[in-house]
Design a protein around this motif. Structure first.
Motif, PDB file in Angstrom:
ATOM      1  N   PHE A  13      64.824  19.851  55.585  1.00  0.00           N
ATOM      2  CA  PHE A  13      65.904  20.675  56.131  1.00  0.00           C
ATOM      3  C   PHE A  13      65.411  22.100  56.342  1.00  0.00           C
ATOM      4  N   GLU A  14      65.634  22.630  57.512  1.00  0.00           N
ATOM      5  CA  GLU A  14      65.312  24.017  57.831  1.00  0.00           C
ATOM      6  C   GLU A  14      66.564  24.688  58.375  1.00  0.00           C
ATOM      7  N   THR A  15      66.845  25.870  57.910  1.00  0.00           N
ATOM      8  CA  THR A  15      67.957  26.618  58.477  1.00  0.00           C
ATOM      9  C   THR A  15      67.515  27.198  59.812  1.00  0.00           C
ATOM     10  N   PRO A  16      68.430  27.384  60.716  1.00  0.00           N
ATOM     11  CA  PRO A  16      68.045  27.966  62.008  1.00  0.00           C
ATOM     12  C   PRO A  16      67.585  29.414  61.820  1.00  0.00           C
ATOM     13  N   GLU A  17      66.668  29.834  62.679  1.00  0.00           N
ATOM     14  CA  GLU A  17      66.222  31.223  62.618  1.00  0.00           C
ATOM     15  C   GLU A  17      67.386  32.132  62.959  1.00  0.00           C
ATOM     16  N   ALA A  18      67.388  33.287  62.337  1.00  0.00           N
ATOM     17  CA  ALA A  18      68.445  34.264  62.587  1.00  0.00           C
ATOM     18  C   ALA A  18      67.815  35.614  62.876  1.00  0.00           C
ATOM     19  N   GLN A  19      68.383  36.311  63.794  1.00  0.00           N
ATOM     20  CA  GLN A  19      67.901  37.647  64.128  1.00  0.00           C
ATOM     21  C   GLN A  19      68.361  38.622  63.058  1.00  0.00           C
ATOM     22  N   VAL A  20      67.475  39.494  62.658  1.00  0.00           N
ATOM     23  CA  VAL A  20      67.803  40.530  61.677  1.00  0.00           C
ATOM     24  C   VAL A  20      67.544  41.881  62.326  1.00  0.00           C
ATOM     25  N   ASN A  21      68.508  42.751  62.234  1.00  0.00           N
ATOM     26  CA  ASN A  21      68.377  44.088  62.806  1.00  0.00           C
ATOM     27  C   ASN A  21      68.443  45.117  61.690  1.00  0.00           C
ATOM     28  N   LEU A  22      67.573  46.070  61.747  1.00  0.00           N
ATOM     29  CA  LEU A  22      67.587  47.174  60.797  1.00  0.00           C
ATOM     30  C   LEU A  22      67.890  48.440  61.583  1.00  0.00           C
ATOM     31  N   THR A  23      69.043  49.001  61.338  1.00  0.00           N
ATOM     32  CA  THR A  23      69.432  50.225  62.046  1.00  0.00           C
ATOM     33  C   THR A  23      69.789  51.291  61.027  1.00  0.00           C
ATOM     34  N   PHE A  24      69.461  52.520  61.354  1.00  0.00           N
ATOM     35  CA  PHE A  24      69.780  53.640  60.490  1.00  0.00           C
ATOM     36  C   PHE A  24      69.702  54.917  61.305  1.00  0.00           C
ATOM     37  N   ARG A  25      70.375  55.926  60.854  1.00  0.00           N
ATOM     38  CA  ARG A  25      70.286  57.234  61.506  1.00  0.00           C
ATOM     39  C   ARG A  25      68.973  57.874  61.066  1.00  0.00           C
ATOM     40  N   PRO A  26      68.212  58.434  61.986  1.00  0.00           N
ATOM     41  CA  PRO A  26      66.927  59.026  61.623  1.00  0.00           C
ATOM     42  C   PRO A  26      67.015  60.028  60.469  1.00  0.00           C
ATOM     43  N   ALA A  27      68.080  60.790  60.406  1.00  0.00           N
ATOM     44  CA  ALA A  27      68.212  61.790  59.339  1.00  0.00           C
ATOM     45  C   ALA A  27      68.330  61.149  57.956  1.00  0.00           C
ATOM     46  N   THR A  28      68.818  59.906  57.900  1.00  0.00           N
ATOM     47  CA  THR A  28      68.981  59.259  56.594  1.00  0.00           C
ATOM     48  C   THR A  28      67.655  58.806  56.006  1.00  0.00           C
ATOM     49  N   ARG A  29      66.585  58.863  56.788  1.00  0.00           N
ATOM     50  CA  ARG A  29      65.271  58.478  56.264  1.00  0.00           C
ATOM     51  C   ARG A  29      64.837  59.406  55.127  1.00  0.00           C
ATOM     52  N   ARG A  30      65.441  60.569  55.025  1.00  0.00           N
ATOM     53  CA  ARG A  30      65.124  61.496  53.927  1.00  0.00           C
ATOM     54  C   ARG A  30      65.679  61.004  52.603  1.00  0.00           C
ATOM     55  N   ILE A  31      66.631  60.081  52.638  1.00  0.00           N
ATOM     56  CA  ILE A  31      67.182  59.509  51.406  1.00  0.00           C
ATOM     57  C   ILE A  31      66.170  58.493  50.883  1.00  0.00           C
ATOM     58  N   SER A  32      65.772  58.624  49.646  1.00  0.00           N
ATOM     59  CA  SER A  32      64.658  57.821  49.123  1.00  0.00           C
ATOM     60  C   SER A  32      64.887  56.317  49.238  1.00  0.00           C
ATOM     61  N   ARG A  33      66.097  55.839  48.975  1.00  0.00           N
ATOM     62  CA  ARG A  33      66.327  54.389  49.041  1.00  0.00           C
ATOM     63  C   ARG A  33      66.259  53.882  50.486  1.00  0.00           C
ATOM     64  N   VAL A  34      66.702  54.702  51.446  1.00  0.00           N
ATOM     65  CA  VAL A  34      66.597  54.329  52.859  1.00  0.00           C
ATOM     66  C   VAL A  34      65.131  54.341  53.273  1.00  0.00           C
ATOM     67  N   ALA A  35      64.412  55.363  52.884  1.00  0.00           N
ATOM     68  CA  ALA A  35      62.991  55.456  53.213  1.00  0.00           C
ATOM     69  C   ALA A  35      62.220  54.273  52.643  1.00  0.00           C
ATOM     70  N   ALA A  36      62.570  53.843  51.432  1.00  0.00           N
ATOM     71  CA  ALA A  36      61.880  52.707  50.809  1.00  0.00           C
ATOM     72  C   ALA A  36      62.096  51.427  51.618  1.00  0.00           C
ATOM     73  N   VAL A  37      63.316  51.187  52.079  1.00  0.00           N
ATOM     74  CA  VAL A  37      63.612  49.989  52.866  1.00  0.00           C
ATOM     75  C   VAL A  37      62.888  50.046  54.207  1.00  0.00           C
ATOM     76  N   VAL A  38      62.926  51.192  54.854  1.00  0.00           N
ATOM     77  CA  VAL A  38      62.271  51.338  56.162  1.00  0.00           C
ATOM     78  C   VAL A  38      60.763  51.144  56.015  1.00  0.00           C
ATOM     79  N   GLU A  39      60.163  51.741  55.004  1.00  0.00           N
ATOM     80  CA  GLU A  39      58.724  51.595  54.792  1.00  0.00           C
ATOM     81  C   GLU A  39      58.359  50.145  54.486  1.00  0.00           C
ATOM     82  N   ALA A  40      59.168  49.477  53.689  1.00  0.00           N
ATOM     83  CA  ALA A  40      58.903  48.062  53.387  1.00  0.00           C
ATOM     84  C   ALA A  40      59.006  47.223  54.659  1.00  0.00           C
ATOM     85  N   ALA A  41      60.013  47.485  55.463  1.00  0.00           N
ATOM     86  CA  ALA A  41      60.196  46.744  56.710  1.00  0.00           C
ATOM     87  C   ALA A  41      59.043  47.008  57.671  1.00  0.00           C
TER      88      ALA A  41
END
Length: 93
Positions: free
Chosen positions: A55-83
């Protein structure tokens, strides 16, 4: 209850944090349905066992969106860098 024909899953536990959901499976709390890339290490370590290997689940599109200014927030920056590190590897496969 999971049925192969309908693809329906009834659930008793819902979480908004994938790692916490995976950890419940690792502790033997039942079945978890997660993307393979999220549990690859747990599968290799024997913490999780793949069920329904045909059994395989169907592929799903994942979108990562954020306001550029929020990249200064450490938790947002961590997610963006990981992605930014993970997405090219996933697309290469």
């Amino acid at each position: 209850m999971f049925t192969r024909n309908s693809g329906r899953v009834d659930h008793d536990l819902m979480v908004n944090f994938v790692q916490r959901f995976a950890s419940t499976g690792c502790r033997g709390a039942g079945f978890v349905c997660l993307p393979s890339f999220m549990v690859e290490e747990d599968l290799k370590a024997g913490k999780l066992v793949r069920c329904f290997s045909d059994f395989e689940t169907p592929e799903a599109q994942v979108n990562l969106t954020f306001r550029p200014a929020t990249r200064r927030i450490s938790r947002v920056a961590a997610v963006v860098e990981a992605a930014e590190g993970l997405i090219p590897k996933l697309l290469a496969d």
